[in-house]
Design an enzyme around this catalytic site. Structure first.
Site, PDB file in Angstrom:
ATOM      1  N   GLU A   1     -19.256  -4.510  23.589  1.00 33.98           N
ATOM      2  CA  GLU A   1     -18.435  -5.720  23.576  1.00 33.98           C
ATOM      3  C   GLU A   1     -17.266  -5.629  22.598  1.00 33.98           C
ATOM      4  O   GLU A   1     -16.167  -6.108  22.886  1.00 33.98           O
ATOM      5  CB  GLU A   1     -19.286  -6.952  23.217  1.00 33.98           C
ATOM      6  CG  GLU A   1     -20.251  -7.376  24.307  1.00 33.98           C
ATOM      7  CD  GLU A   1     -21.608  -6.720  24.154  1.00 33.98           C
ATOM      8  OE1 GLU A   1     -22.542  -7.127  24.884  1.00 33.98           O
ATOM      9  OE2 GLU A   1     -21.737  -5.819  23.296  1.00 33.98           O
TER      10      GLU A   1
ATOM     11  N   ASP B   1      -9.650   6.778   7.344  1.00 33.82           N
ATOM     12  CA  ASP B   1     -11.097   6.820   7.101  1.00 33.82           C
ATOM     13  C   ASP B   1     -11.728   5.478   7.454  1.00 33.82           C
ATOM     14  O   ASP B   1     -12.787   5.421   8.085  1.00 33.82           O
ATOM     15  CB  ASP B   1     -11.383   7.130   5.624  1.00 33.82           C
ATOM     16  CG  ASP B   1     -10.933   8.520   5.212  1.00 33.82           C
ATOM     17  OD1 ASP B   1     -11.376   9.490   5.853  1.00 33.82           O
ATOM     18  OD2 ASP B   1     -10.153   8.634   4.252  1.00 33.82           O
TER      19      ASP B   1
ATOM     20  N   GLY C   1      -4.254  -3.919  11.334  1.00 31.77           N
ATOM     21  CA  GLY C   1      -4.650  -4.206   9.963  1.00 31.77           C
ATOM     22  C   GLY C   1      -6.151  -4.336   9.882  1.00 31.77           C
ATOM     23  O   GLY C   1      -6.787  -3.671   9.052  1.00 31.77           O
TER      24      GLY C   1
ATOM     25  N   HIS D   1       0.847  -1.197   0.000  1.00 29.08           N
ATOM     26  CA  HIS D   1       0.000   0.000   0.000  1.00 29.08           C
ATOM     27  C   HIS D   1       0.883   1.248   0.000  1.00 29.08           C
ATOM     28  O   HIS D   1       1.308   1.713   1.073  1.00 29.08           O
ATOM     29  CB  HIS D   1      -0.902   0.000   1.235  1.00 29.08           C
ATOM     30  CG  HIS D   1      -1.818  -1.188   1.316  1.00 29.08           C
ATOM     31  ND1 HIS D   1      -1.376  -2.440   1.663  1.00 29.08           N
ATOM     32  CD2 HIS D   1      -3.158  -1.299   1.098  1.00 29.08           C
ATOM     33  CE1 HIS D   1      -2.401  -3.280   1.656  1.00 29.08           C
ATOM     34  NE2 HIS D   1      -3.488  -2.624   1.311  1.00 29.08           N
TER      35      HIS D   1
ATOM     36  N   SER E   1     -24.593 -10.139  36.392  1.00 27.18           N
ATOM     37  CA  SER E   1     -24.800 -11.451  35.788  1.00 27.18           C
ATOM     38  C   SER E   1     -23.505 -12.237  35.618  1.00 27.18           C
ATOM     39  O   SER E   1     -23.501 -13.467  35.717  1.00 27.18           O
ATOM     40  CB  SER E   1     -25.476 -11.305  34.421  1.00 27.18           C
ATOM     41  OG  SER E   1     -26.788 -10.791  34.554  1.00 27.18           O
TER      42      SER E   1
ATOM     43  N   HIS F   1     -23.250 -17.804  31.053  1.00 25.56           N
ATOM     44  CA  HIS F   1     -24.475 -18.183  30.336  1.00 25.56           C
ATOM     45  C   HIS F   1     -24.099 -19.017  29.108  1.00 25.56           C
ATOM     46  O   HIS F   1     -24.357 -18.666  27.973  1.00 25.56           O
ATOM     47  CB  HIS F   1     -25.281 -16.950  29.934  1.00 25.56           C
ATOM     48  CG  HIS F   1     -25.791 -16.159  31.106  1.00 25.56           C
ATOM     49  ND1 HIS F   1     -24.950 -15.622  32.067  1.00 25.56           N
ATOM     50  CD2 HIS F   1     -27.060 -15.830  31.482  1.00 25.56           C
ATOM     51  CE1 HIS F   1     -25.677 -14.989  32.976  1.00 25.56           C
ATOM     52  NE2 HIS F   1     -26.966 -15.104  32.656  1.00 25.56           N
TER      53      HIS F   1
ATOM     54  N   HIS G   1      -2.406  -1.145   7.102  1.00 21.39           N
ATOM     55  CA  HIS G   1      -2.011  -1.375   5.717  1.00 21.39           C
ATOM     56  C   HIS G   1      -0.853  -0.481   5.307  1.00 21.39           C
ATOM     57  O   HIS G   1      -0.137  -0.787   4.350  1.00 21.39           O
ATOM     58  CB  HIS G   1      -3.208  -1.165   4.774  1.00 21.39           C
ATOM     59  CG  HIS G   1      -3.870   0.158   4.922  1.00 21.39           C
ATOM     60  ND1 HIS G   1      -4.860   0.399   5.862  1.00 21.39           N
ATOM     61  CD2 HIS G   1      -3.699   1.332   4.256  1.00 21.39           C
ATOM     62  CE1 HIS G   1      -5.259   1.657   5.755  1.00 21.39           C
ATOM     63  NE2 HIS G   1      -4.566   2.240   4.800  1.00 21.39           N
TER      64      HIS G   1
ATOM     65  N   ARG H   1     -20.318 -19.413  37.259  1.00 18.92           N
ATOM     66  CA  ARG H   1     -20.130 -17.960  37.204  1.00 18.92           C
ATOM     67  C   ARG H   1     -20.056 -17.381  38.622  1.00 18.92           C
ATOM     68  O   ARG H   1     -19.290 -16.452  38.886  1.00 18.92           O
ATOM     69  CB  ARG H   1     -21.251 -17.281  36.416  1.00 18.92           C
ATOM     70  CG  ARG H   1     -22.638 -17.461  37.022  1.00 18.92           C
ATOM     71  CD  ARG H   1     -23.688 -16.574  36.414  1.00 18.92           C
ATOM     72  NE  ARG H   1     -25.004 -16.851  36.976  1.00 18.92           N
ATOM     73  CZ  ARG H   1     -26.020 -16.010  36.944  1.00 18.92           C
ATOM     74  NH1 ARG H   1     -25.885 -14.820  36.386  1.00 18.92           N
ATOM     75  NH2 ARG H   1     -27.183 -16.346  37.471  1.00 18.92           N
TER      76      ARG H   1
ATOM     77  N   HIS I   1     -30.056 -15.897  22.664  1.00 26.66           N
ATOM     78  CA  HIS I   1     -29.067 -15.776  23.728  1.00 26.66           C
ATOM     79  C   HIS I   1     -28.424 -17.109  24.111  1.00 26.66           C
ATOM     80  O   HIS I   1     -27.546 -17.139  24.971  1.00 26.66           O
ATOM     81  CB  HIS I   1     -29.718 -15.154  24.977  1.00 26.66           C
ATOM     82  CG  HIS I   1     -29.917 -13.677  24.873  1.00 26.66           C
ATOM     83  ND1 HIS I   1     -30.612 -13.095  23.838  1.00 26.66           N
ATOM     84  CD2 HIS I   1     -29.497 -12.657  25.669  1.00 26.66           C
ATOM     85  CE1 HIS I   1     -30.622 -11.777  24.013  1.00 26.66           C
ATOM     86  NE2 HIS I   1     -29.948 -11.485  25.106  1.00 26.66           N
TER      87      HIS I   1
ATOM     88  N   HIS J   1      -4.159   3.091  -3.410  1.00 30.21           N
ATOM     89  CA  HIS J   1      -4.316   2.535  -2.057  1.00 30.21           C
ATOM     90  C   HIS J   1      -3.568   1.226  -1.871  1.00 30.21           C
ATOM     91  O   HIS J   1      -2.676   1.137  -1.021  1.00 30.21           O
ATOM     92  CB  HIS J   1      -5.796   2.320  -1.738  1.00 30.21           C
ATOM     93  CG  HIS J   1      -6.026   1.573  -0.463  1.00 30.21           C
ATOM     94  ND1 HIS J   1      -5.955   2.176   0.772  1.00 30.21           N
ATOM     95  CD2 HIS J   1      -6.307   0.263  -0.228  1.00 30.21           C
ATOM     96  CE1 HIS J   1      -6.177   1.268   1.709  1.00 30.21           C
ATOM     97  NE2 HIS J   1      -6.399   0.098   1.131  1.00 30.21           N
TER      98      HIS J   1
END
Length: 693
Positions: free
Chosen positions: A434, A162, A121, A33, A392, A484, A73, A365, A496, A267
């Site tokens: 997440e 971008d 990357g 690139h 939870s 879970h 890149h 848990r 879920h 690019h």
């Protein structure tokens, strides 16, 4: 210490040296690139030579500034800078760009190339990684700096594109960074208006100034990406802003100076020999030889190397003075500064609780939360949180404070963890983010000085997969806590209920996946995870209660460290078949063993919490657990069966799930999907029958 006095003619020569080392590397490889190095070289040069605090002779100096090339890149740009600055990256490696066995791969890789902080990357990841680094700097500064003794005082910089700003992970991370007021986070945005396939006008017309201002960022806009003085002034202004992260939008021209300038054609493909020559003519650079570096440029960069060494030596002196004034803190600081990762303090395992046998038991848990809080005060480098799911996932560190900007609330405010809110707090509140949570955790681990964990439901590991993969690729010490873990979570339904996620995680090389069967296996799972320095670990835990096994009648839970172990041998010591299970299905296998015994069938029960740890063991050990002479084997796991046949063999079978879940109570779900003692026994006896016919 101030940077050398600016010489405009020499600066331009240096910028073009950076540009054409990158262009020649791409052309030599006939792959890469060239566009970004041509347009971003001026801002990268100013940052690396005027402001970046680094020592090429000691790439891992702890108080160095961190630089992340999120636009990975453009790796040839970074390699050019590293070479010129005096890192252990000889010219031959630039000539071997993207070639087998080189340390100059197509995208930067942490641990391979000296001076590369992050593997980047996949766009947006580096943006979020930098947020994690800035969080760690703020946390360690709050923990260790004392009046008159500043050990931690550095910035995190990134070059973003971008494409980075289009990715959702960057938006999540930017939002959190603004909320946390990470004033030592400074990003240069290569605003060239071009993507891989077209101009940004067809996909990306955001008002980025308004967008990032709304996130709580300090923004500046530069109209000319070649104005070195303006770039330096903007960087200095960003450094002066202490309560907001900074984004500097630098208007550039992709493939600057080339016949393909401002075209997407610049690019991701070499310019071609003819266009390389035309570009060099345009920018007044010798066409031959390739990889040319004027001696004045080399002298200039050597002087900058001495500047970095002086800065490092000054820090060493401050560290010596710190050791004199704060010896106990200095011992703790030395432990976290170790190159191989944070040393675990002596006696930390004493905080791990042991769980008494209990037929009713507790969810893994919940057991995990007890273990985590038992060891947290003994391992001060442990820091983490969840994606708005602490109640939870049971990952709140009680009484250890919430990581928040110091001026957001009153000093005596008690946060969700029961401790004060400030950068010294060890509970990270990621919000419902997440994607960013995982990438930020990678940045925390890569920065050094902290052992991060992050938590959510197993089903949402899909959101985190790119970051988990990169953690494994880099060998980062990150602990991913997933609760879970099966259809047994119940009424929330198929959206879920994870089915394919275990197999998906196990498919990632170098990731250790551990699914403990009860509270005591969970305790050993945390032991194993914390000792894993070079491989990330995924802990997979239940929502529902599991019996805490009576270890007087079962093998010790310490067997978890081997990945699989004989939990309960056949009554006569001569098993006819082997029941293999993980997690919540292990207690089902134990119950089935007793029923099979009443039918005069001798069964061995093997708990297999981790395929990866089991595969690490010598063949001799593996054959003691799964002897070749016992080919009748039934694996039991509430997930897709993919991968289990390597352990059950041609004559074995797998009781699993090959469809999605449904909405019902957890015990109903398990029954309807065949996870019952009766069905296990039927499947086992059918295997034995096939063996004898």
């Amino acid at each position: 210490m101030n940077a050398p006095v600016s010489d405009p003619a020499l600066d331009l020569l240096c910028v073009n040296a950076v540009r054409f080392l990158a262009v020649d590397a791409v052309q030599e490889a006939n792959s890469g690139h060239p566009g970004l190095p041509l347009d971003a070289a001026p801002m990268a040069y100013i940052l690396w030579t005027r402001l970046l605090k680094h020592d090429p002779c000691a790439p891992l100096w702890f108080d160095r500034d961190r630089f992340v090339l999120s636009a990975g890149h453009g790796s040839a740009l970074l390699y050019s800078l590293l070479h010129l600055c005096g890192y252990a990256l000889p010219m031959e490696q630039l000539r071997q760009f993207r070639q087998w066995g080189s340390i100059t791969p197509g995208h930067p890789e942490r641990g391979l190339t000296p001076g590369v902080e992050m593997t980047t990357g996949p766009l947006g990841q580096g943006f979020a990684n930098g947020v994690g680094m800035a969080i760690t700097e703020a946390h360690l500064a709050a923990r260790f700096n004392r009046t008159g003794h500043t050990l931690i005082d550095h910035h995190t910089y990134a070059l973003v594109s971008d494409g980075d700003l289009m990715e959702g992970v960057a938006a999540e991370a930017a939002s959190l960074a603004g909320h946390l007021q990470l004033g030592k986070l400074v990003y240069l945005y290569d605003d060239n208006h071009v993507t891989l396939s077209a101009g940004t006008d067809i996909t990306f017309t955001d008002d980025c100034v308004a967008r990032f201002s709304s996130y709580g960022w300090h923004t500046q806009t530069l109209d000319d990406g070649n104005d070195l003085d303006a770039i330096e002034q903007a960087l200095c202004a960003a450094r002066a802003e202490t309560t907001r992260p900074s984004l500097i939008l630098v208007r550039t021209h992709l493939g600057f100076g080339s016949p393909k300038q401002d075209s997407f054609e610049a690019h991701g493909s070499p310019l071609g020999i003819e266009d390389v020559c035309l570009t060099k003519q345009k920018l007044d650079w010798p066409e031959e030889p390739p990889f040319y570096v004027p001696e004045s440029v080399r002298d200039h960069f050597r002087a900058l190397g001495q500047r970095g060494l002086d800065l490092h030596n000054d820090w060493r002196q401050r560290l010596d003075a710190y050791r004199q004034q704060h010896p106990e803190l200095a011992v703790a600081f030395d432990q976290l500064m170790q190159e191989g990762g944070c040393d675990l303090p002596d006696g930390w395992e004493s905080g791990i609780p042991q769980f008494d046998a209990d037929a009713k038991g507790i969810a893994t848990r919940v057991a995990s939360g007890k273990v985590l809080n038992g060891i947290a005060t003994l391992i001060p480098t442990l820091i983490g949180g969840s994606a708005d799911l602490d109640p939870s996932t049971h990952t709140m560190l009680k009484g250890l404070g919430d990581f928040e900007a110091n001026n957001l609330v009153a000093p005596d405010h008690q946060g969700a963890s029961g401790g004060a809110w400030n950068y010294a707090g060890r509970n990270l509140h990621f919000g419902v983010r997440e994607h960013a949570m995982a990438a930020i955790s990678n940045g925390i681990a890569a920065h050094g000085g902290a052992i991060p964990f992050c938590a959510t439901f197993l089903i949402f590991s899909d959101y985190m997969r790119p970051s988990i993969r990169l953690a494994a690729l880099m060998g980062l010490r990150v602990i991913f806590v997933f609760t879970h873990d099966s259809i047994a979570l119940g009424e929330d339904g198929s959206t879920h209920q994870p089915v394919e996620q275990l197999a998906s995680l196990r498919a990632i090389p170098k990731l250790v996946v551990i699914r403990p069967a009860d509270a005591n296996e969970t305790a050993y799972a945390w032991r194993t995870a914390l000792k894993s320095r070079e491989r990330p670990v995924a802990l997979v835990l239940t929502r529902q209660a599991l019996p805490t096994m009576d270890r007087a009648h079962c093998a010790p839970a310490a067997g978890l460290a081997f990945g699989a172990y004989v939990l309960a041998e056949a009554a006569n010591g001569k098993p006819q078949l082997i029941l293999i299970a993980s997690g919540s299905e292990v207690s089902l296998a134990l119950a089935a063993q007793q029923v099979l015994l009443q039918q005069n069938v001798q069964a061995r029960v093997v708990s297999m919490p981790s395929w990866e740890l089991f595969d690490d063991q010598p063949q001799a050990y593996r054959e003691t657990v799964l002897p070749p002479e016992i080919p009748v084997r039934l694996a039991i796991e509430a997930g897709v069966t993919q991968g289990w046949h390597r352990y059950v063999g041609e004559r074995g079978d797998v009781l699993g799930i090959e469809t999605f879940g449904s909405s019902a109570a957890g015990d109903v779900m398990m029954r309807e999907y065949g996870f019952t003692v009766e069905n296990v026994c039927v499947r086992a006896c059918a295997l034995l029958h096939e063996q004898t016919t």
